[in-house]
Design an enzyme around this catalytic site. Sequence first.
Site, PDB file in Angstrom:
ATOM      1  CD  GLU A  98      -9.152 -40.452 -32.414  1.00  0.00           C
ATOM      2  OE1 GLU A  98      -7.004 -40.488 -32.642  1.00  0.00           O
ATOM      3  OE2 GLU A  98      -8.898 -41.951 -30.556  1.00  0.00           O
ATOM      4  CG  ASP A 151     -15.287 -42.559 -20.828  1.00  0.00           C
ATOM      5  OD1 ASP A 151     -16.083 -43.432 -20.107  1.00  0.00           O
ATOM      6  OD2 ASP A 151     -15.726 -41.934 -21.367  1.00  0.00           O
ATOM      7  CE1 TYR A 189     -21.388 -33.372 -31.374  1.00  0.00           C
ATOM      8  CE2 TYR A 189     -22.696 -34.345 -32.449  1.00  0.00           C
ATOM      9  CZ  TYR A 189     -22.050 -33.617 -32.353  1.00  0.00           C
ATOM     10  OH  TYR A 189     -21.663 -32.811 -33.518  1.00  0.00           O
ATOM     11  CG  ASP A 243     -14.376 -38.888 -20.340  1.00  0.00           C
ATOM     12  OD1 ASP A 243     -13.200 -39.022 -19.709  1.00  0.00           O
ATOM     13  OD2 ASP A 243     -14.862 -39.273 -21.626  1.00  0.00           O
ATOM     14  CE  LYS A 265     -17.968 -40.566 -24.509  1.00  0.00           C
ATOM     15  NZ  LYS A 265     -16.793 -40.587 -24.551  1.00  0.00           N
ATOM     16  CE1 TYR A 293     -12.607 -35.295 -28.048  1.00  0.00           C
ATOM     17  CE2 TYR A 293     -13.243 -32.706 -27.970  1.00  0.00           C
ATOM     18  CZ  TYR A 293     -12.610 -34.058 -29.127  1.00  0.00           C
ATOM     19  OH  TYR A 293     -13.207 -34.165 -30.241  1.00  0.00           O
ATOM     20  CB  THR A 327     -16.610 -45.551 -16.553  1.00  0.00           C
ATOM     21  OG1 THR A 327     -17.455 -44.935 -18.051  1.00  0.00           O
ATOM     22  CG2 THR A 327     -14.720 -45.122 -16.940  1.00  0.00           C
ATOM     23  CD  GLN A 350     -19.774 -39.200 -28.327  1.00  0.00           C
ATOM     24  OE1 GLN A 350     -19.414 -40.274 -28.032  1.00  0.00           O
ATOM     25  NE2 GLN A 350     -19.496 -38.429 -28.448  1.00  0.00           N
ATOM     26  CD  GLU A 362     -11.090 -41.372 -21.195  1.00  0.00           C
ATOM     27  OE1 GLU A 362     -10.582 -40.461 -19.988  1.00  0.00           O
ATOM     28  OE2 GLU A 362     -11.796 -41.250 -21.703  1.00  0.00           O
ATOM     29  CG  HIS A 380      -9.281 -38.093 -29.272  1.00  0.00           C
ATOM     30  ND1 HIS A 380      -9.375 -39.801 -29.819  1.00  0.00           N
ATOM     31  CD2 HIS A 380      -9.747 -37.807 -28.627  1.00  0.00           C
ATOM     32  CE1 HIS A 380     -10.904 -39.496 -29.277  1.00  0.00           C
ATOM     33  NE2 HIS A 380     -11.175 -38.551 -28.909  1.00  0.00           N
ATOM     34  CB  THR A 399      -9.557 -40.549 -26.695  1.00  0.00           C
ATOM     35  OG1 THR A 399     -10.829 -40.577 -26.792  1.00  0.00           O
ATOM     36  CG2 THR A 399      -8.793 -41.900 -27.694  1.00  0.00           C
ATOM     37  CD  GLU A 449     -13.793 -41.992 -25.673  1.00  0.00           C
ATOM     38  OE1 GLU A 449     -14.063 -41.683 -27.058  1.00  0.00           O
ATOM     39  OE2 GLU A 449     -13.459 -41.509 -24.616  1.00  0.00           O
ATOM     40  NE  ARG A 467     -16.547 -43.098 -30.895  1.00  0.00           N
ATOM     41  CZ  ARG A 467     -15.421 -42.389 -29.245  1.00  0.00           C
ATOM     42  NH1 ARG A 467     -16.151 -41.899 -28.942  1.00  0.00           N
ATOM     43  NH2 ARG A 467     -14.750 -43.144 -29.010  1.00  0.00           N
TER      44      ARG A 467
END
Length: 423
Positions: A371, A240, A251, A133, A260, A135, A264, A247, A208, A140, A357, A206, A244
Amino acid sequence: MPHPNDPSLRSFVPVDPASDFPIQNLPYGVFSAKDGLTPRVGVAIGDHVLDLWKLEQDGRLDVGDLGVFAGPTLNPFMALGPKLWSRTRARISELLRHDNPELRDNAELRRLALVPMTQAKLHLPIAVAGYTDFYSSKEHATNVGVMFRGKDNALQPNWLHMPIGYNGRASTVVVSGTKVRRPRGQLKPPSAELPSFGPCKRLDFELEMGAVVGQRSPMGEMLTEAQAEQMIFGFVLLNDWSARDIQQWEYVPLGPFQAKAFATSISPWIVTREALEPFRVHGPEQDPVPLPYLRQMQPNNYDLQLDVGLRAAQMKQSTRICRTNFKYMYWSSVQQLVHHASSGCAMNIGDLLGSGTISGPEKDQRGSLLEISWNGTEPIELPGDIKRTFLEDDDSLSFHGWCQGDGYRVGFGEVEGTIVPAE
């Protein structure tokens, strides 16, 4: 013979002008039907699935490897390479043309090979070898950076120099319609002294696209732009799912992990790179200019419209909460693949590359609830006085994507998923 992308082509199979699956598309998938046969490869045309195994058995379709369409994944077909992909698509287009009697006037073969979509069950179209994945949307990444680090430090120093990504879990890539169980994990809100373990409370989506890799690359070797482009078989819609709050705690320092890994979702139809060719566009200007191995000599983005519908648990119909476009991506799928292999990483048939995203410059183009609700501070207003900051149990998300041609659209169908409670 006209090219399969010719806008003037018509199929003898009736196709609504608003359909995602005209003769100019011909996306590949894996399906089973009420005939009792095991899953095999088909192509979408209008509201039917064309059974490629039946055509192969009848001798109308020859790819030189008998039985390649009889199995439950597209991997064996993808292994045959880009020249064969193109030749096969051209032959399928020829068989479906309104002025070709070969299949049109063969009532028995037509009955066997054309399965109404309503009678078909769609399966995961590939055996996913690996999942990465990225970014790669500047909008974003900037939005997320502003939320958590402020405007002056929104983008990390490396972001403008290479496609940032992480290795996800191929084992939990699922086809559209698969229910997604709310994940559990370690949670530690800023006010808590110690972490706890429990169901995610800030579940997100997300928006994608997924690039499907159809050819191998050897370990220890790099890829050129042209090689990477040829390795991409096609694209799918991809959600995905993201926890949050899990994470946020996990992270640092190595990035997403359990936040994650739980699911998916991808669409069942793979739209080929060749079908998307008329819709290629240049992406945003890249400043600073990338290092030589990442520079692009041709347009590698696509003018591909995307939207997201949310049906809250209390609602009967979905409400659109985002509409954006794949063309906004700062780093293209080709650049992502080039960078992925640049260390000498071997790529495999069936690898899946999530774009990251996809957000645009406007507020209604944000491709995640993080967002859209600005980290939960600005709830979405839905019909019936329903509000959402993040996803609740029994909420359903659906993505749609399409390229608009002259009198036709090349679409992806849908990727849908519904949240069920944690165990």
